[in-house]
Design a protein around this motif. Structure first.
Motif, mmCIF file in Angstrom:
data_model
loop_
_atom_site.group_PDB
_atom_site.id
_atom_site.type_symbol
_atom_site.label_atom_id
_atom_site.label_comp_id
_atom_site.label_asym_id
_atom_site.label_seq_id
_atom_site.Cartn_x
_atom_site.Cartn_y
_atom_site.Cartn_z
ATOM 1 N N ALA A 201 0.830 -1.190 -0.024
ATOM 2 C CA ALA A 201 0.001 -0.046 0.067
ATOM 3 C C ALA A 201 0.933 1.313 0.079
ATOM 4 C CB ALA A 201 -0.868 -0.050 1.377
ATOM 5 N N ALA A 202 2.022 1.253 0.637
ATOM 6 C CA ALA A 202 2.951 2.199 0.883
ATOM 7 C C ALA A 202 3.626 2.872 -0.688
ATOM 8 C CB ALA A 202 3.995 1.963 1.689
ATOM 9 N N MET A 203 3.435 1.909 -1.705
ATOM 10 C CA MET A 203 3.940 2.270 -3.013
ATOM 11 C C MET A 203 2.954 3.409 -3.412
ATOM 12 S SD MET A 203 6.635 0.519 -3.538
ATOM 13 C CE MET A 203 6.742 1.065 -5.167
ATOM 14 N N GLU A 204 1.641 3.528 -3.261
ATOM 15 C CA GLU A 204 0.894 4.805 -3.675
ATOM 16 C C GLU A 204 1.556 6.093 -3.071
ATOM 17 O OE1 GLU A 204 -3.551 6.576 -3.270
ATOM 18 O OE2 GLU A 204 -2.982 4.234 -2.847
ATOM 19 N N TYR A 205 2.049 5.922 -1.797
ATOM 20 C CA TYR A 205 2.538 7.251 -1.203
ATOM 21 C C TYR A 205 3.937 7.473 -1.801
ATOM 22 C CZ TYR A 205 -1.397 6.788 2.046
ATOM 23 O OH TYR A 205 -2.635 6.606 2.532
ATOM 24 N N VAL A 206 4.756 6.521 -2.165
ATOM 25 C CA VAL A 206 6.048 6.647 -2.772
ATOM 26 C C VAL A 206 5.892 7.413 -4.095
ATOM 27 C CG1 VAL A 206 7.880 5.345 -4.052
ATOM 28 C CG2 VAL A 206 6.968 4.547 -1.662
ATOM 29 N N ILE A 207 4.887 6.937 -4.887
ATOM 30 C CA ILE A 207 4.740 7.445 -6.212
ATOM 31 C C ILE A 207 4.230 9.278 -5.968
ATOM 32 C CG2 ILE A 207 3.289 7.716 -8.358
ATOM 33 C CD1 ILE A 207 5.423 5.565 -8.149
ATOM 34 N N THR A 208 3.273 9.286 -5.201
ATOM 35 C CA THR A 208 2.721 10.562 -4.514
ATOM 36 C C THR A 208 3.982 11.532 -4.218
ATOM 37 O OG1 THR A 208 0.642 9.805 -4.042
ATOM 38 C CG2 THR A 208 1.105 11.928 -3.159
ATOM 39 N N ALA A 209 4.861 11.045 -3.512
ATOM 40 C CA ALA A 209 6.023 11.647 -2.874
ATOM 41 C C ALA A 209 6.991 12.161 -4.029
ATOM 42 C CB ALA A 209 6.745 11.107 -1.737
ATOM 43 N N ILE A 210 7.031 11.164 -5.060
ATOM 44 C CA ILE A 210 8.039 11.406 -6.038
ATOM 45 C C ILE A 210 7.176 12.510 -7.027
ATOM 46 C CG2 ILE A 210 8.933 10.455 -8.069
ATOM 47 C CD1 ILE A 210 9.224 7.888 -6.891
ATOM 48 N N GLU A 211 5.978 12.449 -7.451
ATOM 49 C CA GLU A 211 5.261 13.551 -8.001
ATOM 50 C C GLU A 211 5.149 14.770 -7.333
ATOM 51 O OE1 GLU A 211 1.738 11.591 -8.899
ATOM 52 O OE2 GLU A 211 2.456 10.522 -10.693
ATOM 53 N N ASN A 212 5.256 14.933 -5.967
ATOM 54 C CA ASN A 212 5.101 16.122 -5.027
ATOM 55 C C ASN A 212 5.771 15.797 -4.052
ATOM 56 O OD1 ASN A 212 3.835 18.353 -4.137
ATOM 57 N ND2 ASN A 212 2.064 17.457 -3.177
ATOM 58 N N PRO A 213 7.364 16.162 -4.016
ATOM 59 C CA PRO A 213 8.245 15.992 -3.003
ATOM 60 C C PRO A 213 8.188 17.103 -2.114
ATOM 61 C CG PRO A 213 9.363 16.897 -4.958
ATOM 62 C CD PRO A 213 7.932 16.633 -5.629
ATOM 63 N N THR A 214 7.380 17.403 -1.379
ATOM 64 C CA THR A 214 7.345 18.277 -0.271
ATOM 65 C C THR A 214 8.005 17.641 1.128
ATOM 66 O OG1 THR A 214 5.258 17.553 0.634
ATOM 67 C CG2 THR A 214 4.997 19.253 -0.866
ATOM 68 N N ASP A 215 8.444 18.671 1.998
ATOM 69 C CA ASP A 215 8.840 18.194 3.001
ATOM 70 C C ASP A 215 8.166 17.234 3.944
ATOM 71 O OD1 ASP A 215 11.392 19.759 2.458
ATOM 72 O OD2 ASP A 215 10.503 21.407 3.868
ATOM 73 N N GLN A 216 6.740 17.433 3.793
ATOM 74 C CA GLN A 216 5.782 16.767 4.702
ATOM 75 C C GLN A 216 5.931 15.398 4.158
ATOM 76 O OE1 GLN A 216 1.804 18.436 4.874
ATOM 77 N NE2 GLN A 216 1.074 16.582 6.491
ATOM 78 N N ASN A 217 5.653 15.278 2.929
ATOM 79 C CA ASN A 217 5.619 13.931 2.170
ATOM 80 C C ASN A 217 7.045 13.213 2.421
ATOM 81 O OD1 ASN A 217 2.994 14.285 1.134
ATOM 82 N ND2 ASN A 217 3.587 14.976 -0.841
ATOM 83 N N ARG A 218 8.034 13.851 2.414
ATOM 84 C CA ARG A 218 9.117 13.275 2.784
ATOM 85 C C ARG A 218 9.277 12.726 3.925
ATOM 86 N NH1 ARG A 218 13.531 17.898 1.351
ATOM 87 N NH2 ARG A 218 14.997 16.299 1.907
ATOM 88 N N LEU A 219 8.771 13.500 4.951
ATOM 89 C CA LEU A 219 8.913 12.785 6.268
ATOM 90 C C LEU A 219 7.961 11.681 6.677
ATOM 91 C CD1 LEU A 219 9.831 13.291 9.260
ATOM 92 C CD2 LEU A 219 8.074 14.934 9.559
ATOM 93 N N GLN A 220 6.792 11.994 6.196
ATOM 94 C CA GLN A 220 5.848 10.769 6.214
ATOM 95 C C GLN A 220 6.212 9.386 5.658
ATOM 96 O OE1 GLN A 220 2.232 12.522 4.649
ATOM 97 N NE2 GLN A 220 1.705 13.530 6.402
ATOM 98 N N LEU A 221 6.760 9.650 4.437
ATOM 99 C CA LEU A 221 7.375 8.360 3.751
ATOM 100 C C LEU A 221 8.221 7.712 4.575
ATOM 101 C CD1 LEU A 221 7.146 6.566 1.072
ATOM 102 C CD2 LEU A 221 8.495 8.205 0.037
ATOM 103 N N THR A 222 9.316 8.654 4.916
ATOM 104 C CA THR A 222 10.500 8.148 5.772
ATOM 105 C C THR A 222 9.905 7.146 6.854
ATOM 106 O OG1 THR A 222 11.830 9.851 5.023
ATOM 107 C CG2 THR A 222 12.532 8.773 7.006
ATOM 108 N N LEU A 223 9.040 7.736 7.778
ATOM 109 C CA LEU A 223 8.454 7.465 8.976
ATOM 110 C C LEU A 223 7.719 6.040 8.615
ATOM 111 C CD1 LEU A 223 7.184 10.366 11.041
ATOM 112 C CD2 LEU A 223 9.296 8.827 11.392
ATOM 113 N N LEU A 224 6.942 6.026 7.619
ATOM 114 C CA LEU A 224 6.326 4.996 6.972
ATOM 115 C C LEU A 224 7.081 3.857 6.617
ATOM 116 C CD1 LEU A 224 3.250 3.998 6.254
ATOM 117 C CD2 LEU A 224 3.862 4.830 3.990
ATOM 118 N N ILE A 225 8.142 4.046 6.118
ATOM 119 C CA ILE A 225 9.172 2.888 5.776
ATOM 120 C C ILE A 225 9.637 2.209 7.044
ATOM 121 C CG2 ILE A 225 11.452 2.335 4.674
ATOM 122 C CD1 ILE A 225 10.641 4.375 2.582
#
Length: 592
Positions: free
Chosen positions: A55-79
Motif C-alpha cells: 500500500a505504501a507504494m501509492e505514497y511513494v509515487i505521490t512523494a515522487i510526483e509531489n516532493p514536499t517536506d511533509q511527504n518526505r517525512l511521512q514516507l520516511t516514517l512509514l518505511i
C-alpha cells in the motif's frame, strides 16, 4: 482410533485420515494456547506490515510526483514503521511457535517412550529396536517440522496473502477477480504434490528405520562382524538401505522442485494478464498511477508467500506421515493388567495347573500340559535340550507372556489376580544375557525400585555375589562408570553384578536363567556358594545347562518338546537311567 486409517482405498479417505492425524497432533498444543495466541498476533502484525509495504507504494509515487517536506517525512516514517512492525511480527511468530513446537515434541516423545515402557513383550519381538529408536528420534523430529516451521509459514504467509488480496479487492475488485482465476489451477497442483509428498514421506521414514536398525546391529555386534569377516556384508547392507533412503529423498526433492516453479509460472501468467488488462481504460477506471503501482506491487508481492505456502506442504506431509507412525505406537494396547491383588510379600508357593502356551501366529504349543507344584522355599531346576521350553516356562511367571491354557498360581492366587507391579515385585531375575546400563556400578546394582537402598546394603549384596573382589580394584570403586551395557567389565564380572542386583532385591521368588553360564570355574564355585545361601527360604527356579551346578536342587525337572518328562532329585534321576541320565552321561563324556 484417529490414526488407524483404512488401507489406501480412495484418496479422500487418506486425506481425511491425514487431517485427523494432524488435528490430533495440534491438540498437543492446547496447553500452550497463550504462546500460540502470541504467535498468531505476531503473524497478524507481519501480514499487516507486508500489506502495508504494498500500500505504501501509492505514497511513494505521490512523494515522487509531489516532493514536499511533509511527504518526505511521512514516507520516511512509514518505511521505518513498516519494517519495524514486520521485524516485531517475525520475532513473535518465530519464537512463540517454536516454543509451542518444542513443547509438543517433548510431550509427544515422552508419551511415545512411556507407551513403549508399557507394551507387552510380543511388541518388542515383532519390532526391531533400531526402528523403535528411529521413531523416537527421526520421526518425532519430522513432526517438529510440521508443528513449528510449517505452522509458522502457513500462518504468516497465509495471512499475508489474505491481507494483500483484501487490499487488492479494495483498490480494484475487477482486476482482483481476474487474478484469482488462476487459484483453482494452483489448488490442483498443490493437491497432487501433497499426495505425492505424503506417499514418499512414509517410504523415507521406513528407510530411516532400516538405516537405524542396520547401523545398530552392526555397531552393537562389531566383534562378531570383525571376527567372522562381515565388514563387507555389513557395508553392502548399509549401502543398500542408505541408497534407498537417498532415492526416496531425491524423489521428494524433485516433486518439491517442480511444483514450486510451476506455481510461480502460473502466478506470473496471472500478473502478466493483470498488466495487460490494466492498460484497458474500462478496467482501469479512475485509478491513479500510484494506485496502479500499489495494486501491481501487491500482486507481485503475493508470489513469494504463495511459493512459501507451497513449500511447506512437503514439511506438513512429512510431519503427518511421521505422526501417523508415532500415533500407531502410542495407540498400541499396553500390557493387560486387570489384577488388583497387591500383597507386600508372598510366601512363594507356586502351582502350574495344566498350563499350555503358544506364541502368536504359531499353530503348535510351545508348552503343553505343564502341571507342577513348588512349595515355598523349594529350589527347582529345569534341564533339557535347547528349545525344550525351559526359558518360556519361567517367562510366564512374571507374565512377560500370557499363558494360553490352564492357570498359574502363587499363594493360591492366579497370576491374573495380581497387579503387574505387585507380581513382579515378588520376583528377582538373573538371565544369561545380562543387561547393564551406562552408569556407575552402584546404580546398576541398586537399579529401579532399589535406588533408595543404602550404600551399606549395596556393598553387602556385592560381597555376597563375590563382586567386591573386582569392584574394590576399580579406580572409583562402586562409583566407577562401566560403559554401554558394562563394556568395561568381563562376562563373569557382569554376571556377578546381575546376581548382586537380585540379592539386593531380596524377593521371595528367584529365577536364575543360566545365571552362572558366563563364569569361569573359580568364579562359579564362589557364586554357587552365594546362590546356595540366597536360595535358602526362597522359591527358586534354576535353568541350567551345566548339570553340575544343580545337583543339590530339591527337585530337577527334565523337559522335552514343551513337556515335563522326568522329575526327581539328582540321585533318583541318575538311578532311573532316563533322559536326565543320558544328558548327564553326555556332559560327563564331554568333560572327561
Amino acid at each position: 482410533m484417529l490414526v488407524n486409517n483404512p488401507e489406501p482405498a480412495a484418496p479422500a479417505a487418506l486425506d481425511k485420515g491425514s487431517w485427523e492425524t494432524y488435528k490430533r497432533l495440534l491438540s498437543y498444543a492446547k496447553p500452550f494456547w497463550i504462546a500460540f495466541s502470541l504467535a498468531v498476533i505476531g503473524n497478524v502484525i507481519y501480514a499487516a506490515a507486508s500489506t502495508g509495504m504494498a500500500a505504501a507504494m501509492e505514497y511513494v509515487i505521490t512523494a515522487i510526483e509531489n516532493p514536499t517536506d511533509q511527504n518526505r517525512l511521512q514516507l520516511t516514517l512509514l518505511i521505518v514503521g513498516v519494517f519495524a512492525s514486520r521485524g516485531l511480527g517475525t520475532y513473535m511468530s518465530t519464537y512463540f511457535i517454536g516454543y509451542v513446537g518444542r513443547h509438543v515434541i517433548n510431550s509427544l516423545r515422552r508419551d511415545l517412550f512411556e507407551r513403549l515402557m508399557a507394551l507387552p513383550s510380543r511388541y518388542f519381538d515383532d519390532n526391531a529396536s533400531g526402528r523403535l529408536v528411529s521413531k523416537l528420534t527421526f520421526n518425532v523430529e519430522q513432526v517438529a517440522e510440521a508443528t513449528t516451521n510449517a505452522v509458522t509459514t502457513a500462518l504468516r504467509e497465509g495471512l499475508t496473502v489474505v491481507g494483500l488480496l483484501g487490499f487488492m479487492l479494495y483498490t480494484n475488485w475487477k482486476l482482483t477477480l481476474l487474478f484469482l482465476t488462476v487459484g483453482p489451477i494452483i489448488g490442483v497442483v498443490v493437491s497432487y504434490a501433497s499426495k505425492r509428498f505424503r506417499k514418499i514421506s512414509k517410504r523415507i521414514q521406513g528407510s530411516m528405520g532400516d538405516i537405524t536398525h542396520v547401523a545398530s546391529e552392526s555397531i552393537t555386534g562389531y566383534r562378531v562382524v570383525r571376527t567372522f569377516g562381515g565388514e563387507d556384508y555389513e557395508k553392502e547392507r548399509f549401502r543398500t538401505v542408505n541408497d534407498q533412503n537417498l532415492k526416496q529423498s531425491l524423489k521428494m526433492a524433485a516433486t518439491q522442485a517442480i511444483s514450486v516453479p510451476v506455481i510461480q509460472v502460473l502466478v506470473a501468467i496471472a500478473i502478466a494478464a493483470l498488466v495487460w488488462m490494466m492498460l484497458a481504460p474500462e478496467i482501469r477506471g479512475e485509478m491513479t498511477t500510484g494506485q496502479l503501482v500499489a495494486f501491481l506491487t501487491a500482486a507481485t508481492t503475493m508470489a513469494k508467500p504463495i511459493r512459501q505456502i507451497t513449500n511447506i506442504h512437503a514439511k506438513i506431509q512429512k510431519g503427518v506421515a511421521a505422526a501417523h507412525d508415532v500415533f500407531e505406537t502410542i495407540d498400541e494396547h499396553p500390557e493387560d493388567d486387570p489384577g488388583t491383588y497387591a500383597p507386600d510379600r508372598v510366601a512363594g508357593d507356586i502351582r502350574f495347573d495344566d498350563v499350555s502356551f503358544r506364541y502368536r501366529d504359531q499353530l503348535d504349543n510351545v508348552l503343553e500340559g505343564i502341571s507342577l507344584t513348588i512349595p515355598a522355599g523349594q529350589s527347582v531346576a529345569l534341564v533339557g535340550r535347547s528349545g525344550s521350553g525351559k526359558s518360556t516356562l519361567v517367562s510366564l511367571l512374571p507374565r512377560f507372556y500370557e499363558f494360553t491354557g490352564g492357570d498359574i498360581r502363587i499363594d493360591d492366587h492366579s497370576l491374573r489376580e495380581y497387579s503387574l507391579p505387585a507380581l513382579r515385585a515378588q520376583i528377582a531375575l538373573v538371565t544369561q544375557n545380562v543387561v547393564l546400563f551406562n552408569d556407575s556400578i552402584a546404580a546398576n546394582i541398586a537399579y529401579g525400585a532399589l535406588r533408595h537402598c543404602s550404600r551399606e546394603e549395596i556393598r553387602a549384596a556385592a560381597e555376597k555375589a563375590h563382586a567386591l573382589e573386582f569392584i574394590d580394584r576399580m579406580p572409583e570403586g562402586l562409583d566407577t562408570m562401566i560403559g554401554d551395557n558394562g563394556v568395561m567389565l568381563s562376562g563373569g564380572q557382569r554376571q556377578r553384578l546381575a546376581i548382586a542386583r537380585a540379592l539386593l532385591k531380596d524377593a521371595p521368588v528367584l529365577i536364575l536363567d543360566e545365571a552362572t553360564s558366563a563364569l569361569d570355574t573359580e568364579s562359579e564355585r564362589h557364586i554357587q556358594e552365594a546362590l546356595e545361601t540366597v536360595m535358602q527360604g526362597r522359591t527358586t527356579l534354576v535353568i541350567a545347562h551345566r548339570l553340575s551346578t544343580i545337583e543339590k536342587a530339591d527337585r530337577i525337572l527334565v523337559m522335552e518338546k514343551g513337556r515335563i518328562v522326568e522329575s526327581g532329585r539328582h540321585e533318583e534321576l541318575l538311578a532311573a537311567g532316563g533322559a536326565y541320565a543320558q544328558l548327564h552321561q553326555m556332559q560327563f563324556s564331554e568333560h572327561s
